[in-house]
Design a protein around this motif. Structure first.
Motif, PDB file in Angstrom:
ATOM      1  N   ALA A  96      33.749  29.732  28.790  1.00 26.11           N
ATOM      2  CA  ALA A  96      32.906  29.815  29.986  1.00 26.11           C
ATOM      3  C   ALA A  96      33.586  30.668  31.061  1.00 26.11           C
ATOM      4  O   ALA A  96      32.919  31.459  31.738  1.00 26.11           O
ATOM      5  CB  ALA A  96      32.595  28.424  30.521  1.00 26.11           C
ATOM      6  N   LEU A  97      34.883  30.525  31.205  1.00 24.15           N
ATOM      7  CA  LEU A  97      35.624  31.336  32.173  1.00 24.15           C
ATOM      8  C   LEU A  97      35.605  32.804  31.770  1.00 24.15           C
ATOM      9  O   LEU A  97      35.318  33.677  32.590  1.00 24.15           O
ATOM     10  CB  LEU A  97      37.071  30.844  32.299  1.00 24.15           C
ATOM     11  CG  LEU A  97      37.992  31.693  33.170  1.00 24.15           C
ATOM     12  CD1 LEU A  97      37.466  31.779  34.605  1.00 24.15           C
ATOM     13  CD2 LEU A  97      39.410  31.149  33.132  1.00 24.15           C
ATOM     14  N   ILE A  98      35.854  33.074  30.512  1.00 22.18           N
ATOM     15  CA  ILE A  98      35.840  34.455  30.020  1.00 22.18           C
ATOM     16  C   ILE A  98      34.460  35.071  30.207  1.00 22.18           C
ATOM     17  O   ILE A  98      34.330  36.203  30.680  1.00 22.18           O
ATOM     18  CB  ILE A  98      36.287  34.509  28.544  1.00 22.18           C
ATOM     19  CG1 ILE A  98      37.763  34.115  28.437  1.00 22.18           C
ATOM     20  CG2 ILE A  98      36.041  35.896  27.945  1.00 22.18           C
ATOM     21  CD1 ILE A  98      38.232  33.853  27.019  1.00 22.18           C
ATOM     22  N   ARG A  99      33.425  34.318  29.867  1.00 28.19           N
ATOM     23  CA  ARG A  99      32.044  34.805  30.025  1.00 28.19           C
ATOM     24  C   ARG A  99      31.748  35.095  31.497  1.00 28.19           C
ATOM     25  O   ARG A  99      31.166  36.128  31.837  1.00 28.19           O
ATOM     26  CB  ARG A  99      31.078  33.755  29.460  1.00 28.19           C
ATOM     27  CG  ARG A  99      29.738  34.265  29.075  1.00 28.19           C
ATOM     28  CD  ARG A  99      28.888  33.260  28.285  1.00 28.19           C
ATOM     29  NE  ARG A  99      29.134  31.842  28.526  1.00 28.19           N
ATOM     30  CZ  ARG A  99      29.847  31.045  27.722  1.00 28.19           C
ATOM     31  NH1 ARG A  99      30.397  31.516  26.627  1.00 28.19           N
ATOM     32  NH2 ARG A  99      30.008  29.760  28.013  1.00 28.19           N
ATOM     33  N   HIS A 100      32.179  34.188  32.384  1.00 28.34           N
ATOM     34  CA  HIS A 100      31.967  34.391  33.823  1.00 28.34           C
ATOM     35  C   HIS A 100      32.669  35.663  34.301  1.00 28.34           C
ATOM     36  O   HIS A 100      32.072  36.470  35.022  1.00 28.34           O
ATOM     37  CB  HIS A 100      32.475  33.195  34.624  1.00 28.34           C
ATOM     38  CG  HIS A 100      32.605  33.495  36.081  1.00 28.34           C
ATOM     39  ND1 HIS A 100      31.501  33.678  36.893  1.00 28.34           N
ATOM     40  CD2 HIS A 100      33.692  33.706  36.862  1.00 28.34           C
ATOM     41  CE1 HIS A 100      31.911  33.969  38.120  1.00 28.34           C
ATOM     42  NE2 HIS A 100      33.232  33.987  38.128  1.00 28.34           N
ATOM     43  N   LEU A 101      33.917  35.835  33.925  1.00 29.95           N
ATOM     44  CA  LEU A 101      34.670  37.013  34.379  1.00 29.95           C
ATOM     45  C   LEU A 101      34.049  38.305  33.853  1.00 29.95           C
ATOM     46  O   LEU A 101      33.924  39.283  34.594  1.00 29.95           O
ATOM     47  CB  LEU A 101      36.136  36.895  33.960  1.00 29.95           C
ATOM     48  CG  LEU A 101      36.904  35.748  34.619  1.00 29.95           C
ATOM     49  CD1 LEU A 101      38.296  35.627  34.008  1.00 29.95           C
ATOM     50  CD2 LEU A 101      36.974  35.924  36.125  1.00 29.95           C
ATOM     51  N   ARG A 102      33.637  38.299  32.608  1.00 34.12           N
ATOM     52  CA  ARG A 102      32.995  39.494  32.025  1.00 34.12           C
ATOM     53  C   ARG A 102      31.674  39.808  32.720  1.00 34.12           C
ATOM     54  O   ARG A 102      31.387  40.958  33.050  1.00 34.12           O
ATOM     55  CB  ARG A 102      32.769  39.308  30.534  1.00 34.12           C
ATOM     56  CG  ARG A 102      34.017  39.465  29.731  1.00 34.12           C
ATOM     57  CD  ARG A 102      33.733  39.403  28.257  1.00 34.12           C
ATOM     58  NE  ARG A 102      34.953  39.641  27.522  1.00 34.12           N
ATOM     59  CZ  ARG A 102      35.203  39.188  26.310  1.00 34.12           C
ATOM     60  NH1 ARG A 102      34.283  38.469  25.681  1.00 34.12           N
ATOM     61  NH2 ARG A 102      36.338  39.444  25.724  1.00 34.12           N
ATOM     62  N   GLU A 103      30.855  38.781  32.935  1.00 29.46           N
ATOM     63  CA  GLU A 103      29.565  38.992  33.600  1.00 29.46           C
ATOM     64  C   GLU A 103      29.755  39.455  35.044  1.00 29.46           C
ATOM     65  O   GLU A 103      29.039  40.343  35.512  1.00 29.46           O
ATOM     66  CB  GLU A 103      28.719  37.721  33.554  1.00 29.46           C
ATOM     67  CG  GLU A 103      28.042  37.501  32.232  1.00 29.46           C
ATOM     68  CD  GLU A 103      27.125  38.647  31.852  1.00 29.46           C
ATOM     69  OE1 GLU A 103      26.219  38.997  32.641  1.00 29.46           O
ATOM     70  OE2 GLU A 103      27.302  39.208  30.763  1.00 29.46           O
ATOM     71  N   SER A 104      30.707  38.861  35.737  1.00 25.25           N
ATOM     72  CA  SER A 104      30.964  39.263  37.128  1.00 25.25           C
ATOM     73  C   SER A 104      31.412  40.711  37.189  1.00 25.25           C
ATOM     74  O   SER A 104      30.988  41.471  38.069  1.00 25.25           O
ATOM     75  CB  SER A 104      32.012  38.348  37.769  1.00 25.25           C
ATOM     76  OG  SER A 104      31.505  37.038  37.879  1.00 25.25           O
ATOM     77  N   LEU A 105      32.265  41.106  36.268  1.00 29.75           N
ATOM     78  CA  LEU A 105      32.720  42.492  36.217  1.00 29.75           C
ATOM     79  C   LEU A 105      31.568  43.431  35.886  1.00 29.75           C
ATOM     80  O   LEU A 105      31.390  44.476  36.519  1.00 29.75           O
ATOM     81  CB  LEU A 105      33.847  42.649  35.200  1.00 29.75           C
ATOM     82  CG  LEU A 105      34.416  44.044  35.040  1.00 29.75           C
ATOM     83  CD1 LEU A 105      34.972  44.572  36.370  1.00 29.75           C
ATOM     84  CD2 LEU A 105      35.488  44.066  33.967  1.00 29.75           C
ATOM     85  N   ARG A 106      30.744  43.045  34.910  1.00 31.92           N
ATOM     86  CA  ARG A 106      29.599  43.880  34.533  1.00 31.92           C
ATOM     87  C   ARG A 106      28.647  44.053  35.713  1.00 31.92           C
ATOM     88  O   ARG A 106      28.175  45.158  35.994  1.00 31.92           O
ATOM     89  CB  ARG A 106      28.857  43.260  33.343  1.00 31.92           C
ATOM     90  CG  ARG A 106      27.724  44.133  32.800  1.00 31.92           C
ATOM     91  CD  ARG A 106      26.818  43.381  31.853  1.00 31.92           C
ATOM     92  NE  ARG A 106      26.195  42.215  32.444  1.00 31.92           N
ATOM     93  CZ  ARG A 106      25.196  42.250  33.336  1.00 31.92           C
ATOM     94  NH1 ARG A 106      24.714  43.392  33.747  1.00 31.92           N
ATOM     95  NH2 ARG A 106      24.676  41.130  33.818  1.00 31.92           N
ATOM     96  N   GLU A 107      28.384  42.966  36.443  1.00 28.27           N
ATOM     97  CA  GLU A 107      27.484  43.032  37.592  1.00 28.27           C
ATOM     98  C   GLU A 107      28.066  43.897  38.708  1.00 28.27           C
ATOM     99  O   GLU A 107      27.344  44.695  39.323  1.00 28.27           O
ATOM    100  CB  GLU A 107      27.199  41.615  38.110  1.00 28.27           C
ATOM    101  CG  GLU A 107      26.348  40.805  37.161  1.00 28.27           C
ATOM    102  CD  GLU A 107      26.433  39.302  37.382  1.00 28.27           C
ATOM    103  OE1 GLU A 107      25.657  38.591  36.722  1.00 28.27           O
ATOM    104  OE2 GLU A 107      27.270  38.834  38.191  1.00 28.27           O
ATOM    105  N   ALA A 108      29.356  43.764  38.956  1.00 31.53           N
ATOM    106  CA  ALA A 108      29.997  44.575  39.994  1.00 31.53           C
ATOM    107  C   ALA A 108      29.985  46.052  39.614  1.00 31.53           C
ATOM    108  O   ALA A 108      29.695  46.911  40.455  1.00 31.53           O
ATOM    109  CB  ALA A 108      31.429  44.098  40.232  1.00 31.53           C
ATOM    110  N   LEU A 109      30.270  46.350  38.354  1.00 32.82           N
ATOM    111  CA  LEU A 109      30.280  47.750  37.919  1.00 32.82           C
ATOM    112  C   LEU A 109      28.874  48.363  37.920  1.00 32.82           C
ATOM    113  O   LEU A 109      28.731  49.564  38.160  1.00 32.82           O
ATOM    114  CB  LEU A 109      30.912  47.876  36.532  1.00 32.82           C
ATOM    115  CG  LEU A 109      32.422  47.728  36.495  1.00 32.82           C
ATOM    116  CD1 LEU A 109      32.913  47.646  35.054  1.00 32.82           C
ATOM    117  CD2 LEU A 109      33.108  48.854  37.242  1.00 32.82           C
ATOM    118  N   ALA A 110      27.862  47.568  37.671  1.00 31.39           N
ATOM    119  CA  ALA A 110      26.490  48.087  37.725  1.00 31.39           C
ATOM    120  C   ALA A 110      26.163  48.589  39.122  1.00 31.39           C
ATOM    121  O   ALA A 110      25.384  49.529  39.282  1.00 31.39           O
ATOM    122  CB  ALA A 110      25.500  46.997  37.310  1.00 31.39           C
ATOM    123  N   ILE A 111      26.791  47.997  40.121  1.00 30.63           N
ATOM    124  CA  ILE A 111      26.588  48.427  41.504  1.00 30.63           C
ATOM    125  C   ILE A 111      27.574  49.533  41.869  1.00 30.63           C
ATOM    126  O   ILE A 111      27.185  50.584  42.365  1.00 30.63           O
ATOM    127  CB  ILE A 111      26.738  47.239  42.477  1.00 30.63           C
ATOM    128  CG1 ILE A 111      25.599  46.239  42.249  1.00 30.63           C
ATOM    129  CG2 ILE A 111      26.765  47.713  43.931  1.00 30.63           C
ATOM    130  CD1 ILE A 111      25.788  44.900  42.950  1.00 30.63           C
TER     131      ILE A 111
END
Length: 121
Positions: A96-111
């Protein structure tokens, strides 16, 4: 005052397009560089307006689940997770932590840098 005012994202996009299409070709050297920086800022703001609220909401929900809290303050949730990681209280192998960090990074990079995410997808 006109009855219709375009959304801020539309105005930012139009300003960036105009600078890129009509102003940049006429510039050289440092003025060209500075105008390119301004175009990039306008495009980043456009993406932030389009994607930022949804990214924050998704991160907020993930953090609440990960930290098992109903805290509504996103910056406080980010701080709490960082403190857990720093103190060793968070299991770095937790899916869950790994998934959160990956998703947060993906969302930040999309911006911040959407080309980076599409080049590496």
């Amino acid at each position: 005052m006109p009855a219709f005012v375009p959304p801020a994202s539309t105005l930012l996009q139009a300003a960036a397009d105009d600078l890129e299409r009509d102003v940049l070709p006429a510039l050289a050297g440092f003025p060209r560089f500075r105008t390119r920086v301004i175009v990039n800022v306008l495009r980043l703001l456009t993406r932030e307006l389009a994607l930022g609220d949804a990214a924050d909401a998704a991160e907020h929900a993930r953090l609440q689940a990960l930290l098992d809290t109903d805290d509504e303050d996103l910056p406080a949730l980010r701080t709490a997770l960082a403190q857990r990681i720093e103190s060793g209280a968070a299991d770095l192998a937790d899916e869950a932590l790994i998934r959160h960090l990956r998703e947060s990074l993906r969302e930040a990079l999309a911006i911040d840098s959407p080309a980076w995410t599409t080049e590496r997808a």
